[in-house]
Each structure stands twice: as structure tokens, then as C-alpha cells.
Design a protein around this motif. Structure first.
Motif, PDB file in Angstrom:
ATOM      1  N   ARG A 176       1.972 -12.462   5.469  1.00  0.00           N
ATOM      2  CA  ARG A 176       1.948 -13.570   4.526  1.00  0.00           C
ATOM      3  C   ARG A 176       0.818 -13.431   3.501  1.00  0.00           C
ATOM      4  O   ARG A 176       0.158 -14.400   3.137  1.00  0.00           O
ATOM      5  N   LEU A 177       0.600 -12.208   3.049  1.00  0.00           N
ATOM      6  CA  LEU A 177      -0.367 -11.961   1.984  1.00  0.00           C
ATOM      7  C   LEU A 177       0.336 -11.993   0.639  1.00  0.00           C
ATOM      8  O   LEU A 177       1.518 -11.622   0.523  1.00  0.00           O
ATOM      9  N   ASP A 178      -0.384 -12.443  -0.379  1.00  0.00           N
ATOM     10  CA  ASP A 178       0.198 -12.530  -1.714  1.00  0.00           C
ATOM     11  C   ASP A 178       0.418 -11.132  -2.296  1.00  0.00           C
ATOM     12  O   ASP A 178      -0.288 -10.174  -1.964  1.00  0.00           O
ATOM     13  N   ALA A 179       1.374 -11.028  -3.189  1.00  0.00           N
ATOM     14  CA  ALA A 179       1.678  -9.802  -3.932  1.00  0.00           C
ATOM     15  C   ALA A 179       1.709  -8.585  -3.015  1.00  0.00           C
ATOM     16  O   ALA A 179       0.955  -7.617  -3.195  1.00  0.00           O
ATOM     17  N   PRO A 180       2.555  -8.578  -1.985  1.00  0.00           N
ATOM     18  CA  PRO A 180       2.552  -7.475  -1.013  1.00  0.00           C
ATOM     19  C   PRO A 180       2.845  -6.119  -1.631  1.00  0.00           C
ATOM     20  O   PRO A 180       2.291  -5.113  -1.199  1.00  0.00           O
ATOM     21  N   ARG A 181       3.708  -6.076  -2.651  1.00  0.00           N
ATOM     22  CA  ARG A 181       4.036  -4.779  -3.257  1.00  0.00           C
ATOM     23  C   ARG A 181       2.824  -4.192  -3.973  1.00  0.00           C
ATOM     24  O   ARG A 181       2.524  -3.014  -3.815  1.00  0.00           O
ATOM     25  N   ASP A 182       2.109  -5.007  -4.742  1.00  0.00           N
ATOM     26  CA  ASP A 182       0.917  -4.514  -5.437  1.00  0.00           C
ATOM     27  C   ASP A 182      -0.166  -4.104  -4.441  1.00  0.00           C
ATOM     28  O   ASP A 182      -0.833  -3.077  -4.598  1.00  0.00           O
ATOM     29  N   ARG A 183      -0.349  -4.933  -3.419  1.00  0.00           N
ATOM     30  CA  ARG A 183      -1.355  -4.618  -2.399  1.00  0.00           C
ATOM     31  C   ARG A 183      -0.995  -3.321  -1.661  1.00  0.00           C
ATOM     32  O   ARG A 183      -1.869  -2.516  -1.341  1.00  0.00           O
ATOM     33  N   ALA A 184       0.278  -3.126  -1.406  1.00  0.00           N
ATOM     34  CA  ALA A 184       0.714  -1.916  -0.707  1.00  0.00           C
ATOM     35  C   ALA A 184       0.425  -0.675  -1.534  1.00  0.00           C
ATOM     36  O   ALA A 184      -0.007   0.360  -0.994  1.00  0.00           O
ATOM     37  N   SER A 185       0.633  -0.753  -2.835  1.00  0.00           N
ATOM     38  CA  SER A 185       0.355   0.399  -3.703  1.00  0.00           C
ATOM     39  C   SER A 185      -1.137   0.724  -3.702  1.00  0.00           C
ATOM     40  O   SER A 185      -1.535   1.889  -3.626  1.00  0.00           O
ATOM     41  N   ALA A 186      -1.960  -0.315  -3.789  1.00  0.00           N
ATOM     42  CA  ALA A 186      -3.407  -0.099  -3.780  1.00  0.00           C
ATOM     43  C   ALA A 186      -3.861   0.470  -2.433  1.00  0.00           C
ATOM     44  O   ALA A 186      -4.695   1.382  -2.363  1.00  0.00           O
ATOM     45  N   LEU A 187      -3.295  -0.074  -1.355  1.00  0.00           N
ATOM     46  CA  LEU A 187      -3.657   0.404  -0.026  1.00  0.00           C
ATOM     47  C   LEU A 187      -3.216   1.850   0.174  1.00  0.00           C
ATOM     48  O   LEU A 187      -3.934   2.656   0.782  1.00  0.00           O
ATOM     49  N   ALA A 188      -2.053   2.204  -0.358  1.00  0.00           N
ATOM     50  CA  ALA A 188      -1.570   3.584  -0.247  1.00  0.00           C
ATOM     51  C   ALA A 188      -2.523   4.549  -0.939  1.00  0.00           C
ATOM     52  O   ALA A 188      -2.793   5.650  -0.437  1.00  0.00           O
ATOM     53  N   ARG A 189      -3.060   4.149  -2.103  1.00  0.00           N
ATOM     54  CA  ARG A 189      -4.030   5.006  -2.791  1.00  0.00           C
ATOM     55  C   ARG A 189      -5.301   5.172  -1.977  1.00  0.00           C
ATOM     56  O   ARG A 189      -5.874   6.270  -1.915  1.00  0.00           O
ATOM     57  N   GLU A 190      -5.746   4.098  -1.327  1.00  0.00           N
ATOM     58  CA  GLU A 190      -6.951   4.197  -0.492  1.00  0.00           C
ATOM     59  C   GLU A 190      -6.710   5.091   0.722  1.00  0.00           C
ATOM     60  O   GLU A 190      -7.582   5.877   1.109  1.00  0.00           O
ATOM     61  N   VAL A 191      -5.539   4.961   1.323  1.00  0.00           N
ATOM     62  CA  VAL A 191      -5.203   5.804   2.479  1.00  0.00           C
ATOM     63  C   VAL A 191      -5.186   7.273   2.069  1.00  0.00           C
ATOM     64  O   VAL A 191      -5.718   8.147   2.768  1.00  0.00           O
ATOM     65  N   THR A 192      -4.594   7.570   0.912  1.00  0.00           N
ATOM     66  CA  THR A 192      -4.545   8.953   0.427  1.00  0.00           C
ATOM     67  C   THR A 192      -5.942   9.489   0.153  1.00  0.00           C
ATOM     68  O   THR A 192      -6.274  10.619   0.535  1.00  0.00           O
ATOM     69  N   ALA A 193      -6.787   8.680  -0.500  1.00  0.00           N
ATOM     70  CA  ALA A 193      -8.157   9.112  -0.794  1.00  0.00           C
ATOM     71  C   ALA A 193      -8.941   9.362   0.483  1.00  0.00           C
ATOM     72  O   ALA A 193      -9.684  10.351   0.603  1.00  0.00           O
TER      73      ALA A 193
END
Length: 324
Positions: free
Chosen positions: A256-273
Motif C-alpha cells: 500500500r505504498l504510493d506510486a508503486p511503479r515509480d518506486r519500483a523503477s527507482a528501487l530496481a536502479r538501486e538494486v542494480t547499483a
């Protein structure tokens, strides 16, 4: 002796090593020679004088004393011990003769600095003026926060050069004793590196220089290592850029977090880094292991270094068998 490229956490590593070696009732002296008062700052103390002072109690009742060696004060002590002319030395200081001598002959300063540290290694209980050659040593170990990698070999071998110039007398005797201690099998030169290419290469170069100079290389201490936050298979996929953004978005939406798609993209970049950083550190680790010296590791501590952090680092070294 603890050396390393500037910025690798050399002083922090030396302090953690001293705390680890002092565990279970041992006494360790931690020596600083660069005039930065880095040890006082680490242990939350006022600037250290030219005097051995307790700065920490180690696990199990051990003790760490620290000393900031000053070349001028070491010269005064040297003149008093060998020539009984401390007052004359003080007069030389007033006239600036000490600064003049160490400027035209820079090696003189290093002789005084290394001489003080090696005297502490040889000292028996009863003080530096004790003539007893038997009985327990004053310290179980002496840890020297040495100059950076680019200067370490010259710094340690300066006594050999002085011994070659002085054929006899107190100066030759002093230089011979210092060099014998530095070359002793009980002395080792350790190198601190970061999990990055340039610091790792400097550590490799330092080890090669130490071996060539006939000194004893110790371990390589890999500092500020990031702990993997994900399982190996996930990290391997993420390093290749294979992160399931849809699954992340679904999980974020379920939370139930806001803007899950945007957050997922940002989190994916952090995971990759993070995965790429862990992979790069692993490659550096393999290069350092190939040098043939024991490799110890200290974790990256994001909250900065205070006395509590030093104890955590010391415990990590103890767990890796540094006392052996």
C-alpha cells in the motif's frame, strides 16, 4: 606497521588492530608519527602529548596506550639519553637548529620517529632506562600508524642509510638497533586497501617494495567492504541488469505504498547499483588474494567512526584470527 594509500582508513585500521591485539589482558602501544593527532580524535581525547597515555580498555581487561611522536621532542630525549645534554638541545630548539637539521637532512626526522617506536618494542618492564635484559616486555605489541604507501619503505629503511654513514658511536648503535627491530621476524608491515582498483594497486606495489627491501610483509586489510544485502543469485542477475520491476511494483502495491511503479523503477536502479558494487568489490578481493598474503576485511560503517565503531571493527578482526 600499518600503511596504505591516503583515504583508505589507515589510522582507523591501526586503532582497531591495537584494540584487537590488546584483548584478554594484553598491553598494546599505538604510535602516531604524522603529527595529525588522528588517534586522539578517534578515541575522543584531547591532543596527545609526547607521552604514552592510556586511551582505551580492550575486551577482557586489556589496555591500549597511545603516543604521538614529535621529532623535536624525540631529539631532546635522544640527546639526554645518549649525551646528557638536554639543556643544550633546548637551546638548539630556541635557535631553530632542529628544524634546520631536519630540513637539510629529512632522513633525520624519520630516524627519530622510527627510533622512538622501536625503543618501545624492545623496552622491558621497569621503564626505558631499565638495564634489565630479561623479564616481560613493557608491551605485548606495538602498532605503528605509519606513513602512506608511497613513503613507507623509505621511512622504514632510513636507519640503514644512517648506519652506513656513521661507522661507530651512539648514532650507529641507535640506527642498528632500530633496523634490527624493523627487520625482525616479530615485525610486519600491513597494508590497508579499499575495494577499489587504485588503492588495491597501491597495496600490491607496497607489498612488492617491502619484499624487495628485505622487510616482512604482513596482511592486506580490505576496508569499507559493503555487506551483500541480497542472495547471490539475485545479485548476479541484478549485476546484468535483470531486475523484475513488475514483481517489485506488485510487492510495493501490496504494501500500500504510493506510486508503486515509480518506486519500483527507482528501487530496481538501486538494486542494480548495489549488485555492481558488490561484484566490483569481489573482483578486487580476488586480485588481493592473489598477492599471497592473508586478507582480512572490515565492513563499511555508514554512521561514521567513533569509539563504539572502533570496538566493532576490532571484534571483526578478532573473529578473523588477527591475534594469531
Amino acid at each position: 606497521m600499518v600503511s596504505g594509500k591516503g583515504g583508505t582508513g589507515k589510522t582507523t585500521a591501526a586503532a582497531a588492530l591495537a584494540l584487537s591485539l590488546a584483548a584478554d589482558g594484553r598491553r598494546v602501544l599505538l604510535v602516531e608519527v604524522e603529527g595529525r593527532q588522528g588517534l586522539a580524535e578517534l578515541f575522543g581525547r584531547d591532543p596527545l602529548p609526547y607521552e604514552e597515555r592510556k586511551v582505551a580498555e580492550a575486551r577482557g581487561g586489556g589496555e591500549v596506550a597511545a603516543l604521538a611522536v614529535d621529532a623535536e621532542a624525540a631529539l631532546m630525549e635522544y640527546l639526554e639519553m645518549f649525551y646528557g645534554i638536554r639543556r643544550a638541545g633546548q637551546a638548539l630548539t630556541r635557535f631553530g637548529a632542529v628544524d634546520f637539521a631536519t630540513t637539510i637532512a629529512p632522513g633525520v626526522r624519520d630516524v627519530l620517529l622510527t627510533g622512538k617506536a622501536t625503543e618501545a618494542v624492545r623496552r622491558r618492564e621497569g621503564g626505558r632506562r631499565s638495564r634489565r635484559e630479561e623479564g616481560p616486555y613493557a608491551y605485548d605489541a606495538v602498532v605503528l600508524d605509519a606513513p602512506p604507501t608511497g613513503r613507507i619503505t623509505q621511512f622504514l629503511c632510513v636507519n640503514a642509510e644512517v648506519a652506513g654513514l656513521a661507522r661507530m658511536g651512539p648514532i650507529r648503535n641507535h640506527a642498528d638497533k632500530a633496523m634490527a627491530t624493523i627487520r625482525s621476524s616479530a615485525t610486519a608491515v600491513h597494508f590497508v586497501a579499499l575495494p577499489e582498483d587504485m588503492p588495491a594497486q597501491e597495496a600490491a606495489d607496497g607489498l612488492a617494495e617491502v619484499r624487495e627491501a628485505g622487510l616482512n610483509p604482513g596482511f592486506v586489510l580490505l576496508n569499507m567492504v559493503h555487506e551483500p544485502l541480497l542472495p547471490p543469485d539475485v545479485l548476479e542477475a541484478a549485476e546484468r541488469g535483470e531486475v523484475d520491476t513488475d514483481a517489485l511494483a506488485q510487492g510495493l502495491k501490496a504494501a500500500r505504498l504510493d506510486a508503486p511503479r515509480d518506486r519500483a523503477s527507482a528501487l530496481a536502479r538501486e538494486v542494480t547499483a548495489h549488485a555492481q558494487r558488490v561484484g566490483g568489490e569481489s573482483a578486487v578481493r580476488q586480485r588481493l588474494r592473489a598477492l599471497g598474503q592473508p586478507l582480512l576485511e572490515l565492513p563499511f560503517l555508514g554512521g561514521g567512526i567513533d569509539t563504539g565503531a572502533l570496538f566493532r571493527l576490532a571484534d571483526r578482526l578478532t573473529a578473523q584470527g588477527v591475534a594469531r
